[in-house]
Design an enzyme around this catalytic site. Sequence first.
Site, PDB file in Angstrom:
ATOM      1  N   ASN A   3       1.434  19.562 -19.881  1.00 54.69           N
ATOM      2  CA  ASN A   3       1.150  18.638 -20.978  1.00 54.69           C
ATOM      3  C   ASN A   3       1.125  19.342 -22.331  1.00 54.69           C
ATOM      4  O   ASN A   3       0.593  18.800 -23.305  1.00 54.69           O
ATOM      5  CB  ASN A   3      -0.204  17.941 -20.738  1.00 54.69           C
ATOM      6  N   LYS A  43       4.193  11.683 -10.718  1.00 53.22           N
ATOM      7  CA  LYS A  43       3.300  10.924 -11.606  1.00 53.22           C
ATOM      8  C   LYS A  43       3.947   9.573 -11.867  1.00 53.22           C
ATOM      9  O   LYS A  43       5.102   9.510 -12.314  1.00 53.22           O
ATOM     10  CB  LYS A  43       3.115  11.654 -12.941  1.00 53.22           C
ATOM     11  N   GLU A  75      11.372  18.686 -23.920  1.00 53.18           N
ATOM     12  CA  GLU A  75      10.719  19.068 -22.654  1.00 53.18           C
ATOM     13  C   GLU A  75      11.299  20.385 -22.138  1.00 53.18           C
ATOM     14  O   GLU A  75      10.592  21.185 -21.547  1.00 53.18           O
ATOM     15  CB  GLU A  75      10.881  17.960 -21.599  1.00 53.18           C
ATOM     16  N   GLU A 114      -3.067  17.565 -10.374  1.00 54.47           N
ATOM     17  CA  GLU A 114      -3.550  18.001 -11.690  1.00 54.47           C
ATOM     18  C   GLU A 114      -5.061  18.232 -11.738  1.00 54.47           C
ATOM     19  O   GLU A 114      -5.774  17.697 -12.582  1.00 54.47           O
ATOM     20  CB  GLU A 114      -3.128  17.019 -12.794  1.00 54.47           C
ATOM     21  N   LYS A 133       8.826  23.250 -12.959  1.00 49.89           N
ATOM     22  CA  LYS A 133       8.004  22.078 -12.648  1.00 49.89           C
ATOM     23  C   LYS A 133       7.643  22.049 -11.164  1.00 49.89           C
ATOM     24  O   LYS A 133       6.503  21.790 -10.789  1.00 49.89           O
ATOM     25  CB  LYS A 133       8.740  20.793 -13.046  1.00 49.89           C
ATOM     26  N   HIS A 140       1.507  17.507 -25.552  1.00 50.41           N
ATOM     27  CA  HIS A 140       1.441  16.080 -25.232  1.00 50.41           C
ATOM     28  C   HIS A 140       0.202  15.378 -25.793  1.00 50.41           C
ATOM     29  O   HIS A 140       0.256  14.189 -26.078  1.00 50.41           O
ATOM     30  CB  HIS A 140       1.507  15.865 -23.715  1.00 50.41           C
ATOM     31  N   HIS A 193       0.957  12.180 -27.726  1.00 47.79           N
ATOM     32  CA  HIS A 193       0.501  10.835 -27.341  1.00 47.79           C
ATOM     33  C   HIS A 193      -0.190  10.135 -28.516  1.00 47.79           C
ATOM     34  O   HIS A 193      -0.049   8.931 -28.705  1.00 47.79           O
ATOM     35  CB  HIS A 193      -0.449  10.914 -26.147  1.00 47.79           C
ATOM     36  N   ARG A 231      -1.674  22.303 -13.410  1.00 46.80           N
ATOM     37  CA  ARG A 231      -0.621  21.334 -13.756  1.00 46.80           C
ATOM     38  C   ARG A 231      -0.764  20.832 -15.192  1.00 46.80           C
ATOM     39  O   ARG A 231       0.215  20.425 -15.819  1.00 46.80           O
ATOM     40  CB  ARG A 231      -0.627  20.158 -12.765  1.00 46.80           C
ATOM     41  N   ARG A 267       0.813  -1.238   0.000  1.00 43.54           N
ATOM     42  CA  ARG A 267       0.000   0.000   0.000  1.00 43.54           C
ATOM     43  C   ARG A 267       0.838   1.276   0.000  1.00 43.54           C
ATOM     44  O   ARG A 267       0.371   2.342   0.376  1.00 43.54           O
ATOM     45  CB  ARG A 267      -0.971   0.033   1.176  1.00 43.54           C
ATOM     46  N   HIS A 320       9.478   9.921 -27.010  1.00 40.22           N
ATOM     47  CA  HIS A 320       8.466  10.818 -26.443  1.00 40.22           C
ATOM     48  C   HIS A 320       8.743  12.288 -26.815  1.00 40.22           C
ATOM     49  O   HIS A 320       7.851  13.019 -27.253  1.00 40.22           O
ATOM     50  CB  HIS A 320       8.454  10.618 -24.921  1.00 40.22           C
TER      51      HIS A 320
HETATM   52  N1  GLY Z   1       4.781  15.339 -17.276  1.00 46.25           N
HETATM   53  C1  GLY Z   1       3.694  16.159 -16.875  1.00 46.25           C
HETATM   54  C2  GLY Z   1       3.485  16.216 -15.405  1.00 46.25           C
HETATM   55  O1  GLY Z   1       4.302  15.738 -14.643  1.00 46.25           O
HETATM   56  O2  GLY Z   1       2.471  16.720 -14.967  1.00 46.25           O
END
Ligand code: GLY
Length: 364
Positions: free
Chosen positions: A252, A148, A190, A244, A234, A255, A259, A248, A126, A272
Amino acid sequence: MVIKNKIVVPLKNDSYDVIISPGIINKIGNELKKIGFKKNKKILIVSNKEISDLYSKKLIKNLKENNLDARICHIKAGEANKNLTTLNAIYKEAFDHGLDRNSTLIALGGGIVGDITGLAAATWLRGIEYIQVPTTLLSMVDSSVGGKTAVNHPKGKNLIGAFHQPKAVFVDPETLKTLPKRELIAGMAEVIKYGVIKDKMLFEFLENDHNRDKIMKLDNEYLIKIIKDSIRTKANIVSDDEKEKGIRAILNYGHSFGHVIENLCGYGKYLHGEAISMGMKIAGDIAVEKGLWLKDYSLRQDNLIKSYGLPTKTPKIKKDKVLNILMGDKKVRNGKMRFILPIGIGNVDIYEDVEDSLFLKYFD
Ligand code: GLY
């Protein structure tokens, strides 16, 4: 908050440090001791063989010198292996090494290793602690910070995951010296993203020919600058919106289309960073068409992307598949697609009113 090469990620609970320092990869045990790791603590290092061959011997030696009980678990590299099968293999090693609630995982490698190790840490017993030791530019500036964690599902990228913040992040720019050039370049996508979404000065720094030359020649001073600037942005965004719920999402930028390209071309065809470069180009063009962004800005963005050797031209992909993937994207809220569009250099906003025709024209 930045103290020399330390950036604090300030969170409501469990703030943590990102330390950027050449050579730190061989002193992780000493660093862990400083943040309270006790004698005989069990540690499982997760890495892919290629990275492990380069760094794990010295890392384990240093952990052992600091009386930590470390062992390595190898997983297969590549986006196609970022799945539940690989996650299960980590659980087996965690069981065999006797990891308990006080144990720690270390992610040693790029974004795939970091994301999957983070998810293993979020779910084993957990939830246990983990440490990020990113060895690619992309994972240094983005995925290792912010908590994330995820694996892919056949229906889409990163669909199974959790928010689980690391205990600390140790960034060693020296590791970029062994990174294949294509991956270094992909990581620059990035970095450029941070310039467009929040940091005009970084954008302009990246545009400068001398600076680009130093970065591409892996000059530590220049690498540390761009890594630090990126992580600072960041950290601020994650601190404002850890899970998010709102702002946040601007991380993206590029992205959603990125994606789509990764998914429909098959994971692995484009890195990526290459896919999000094409995504940023589409987002920039849409913003110009909607009257949100100056044409001159979009040209500067395209030139910047290209100047680091990144692609801007979308590959051949069928239109009907694009909508399907976009609707399955995690960024959809209440059935509405959301797009991050630039409105300045260093400024973006979130839009829901983008007609399909504006982006479908980039596809066949
Ligand atoms: N890579 C996007 C984020 O960490 O929110």
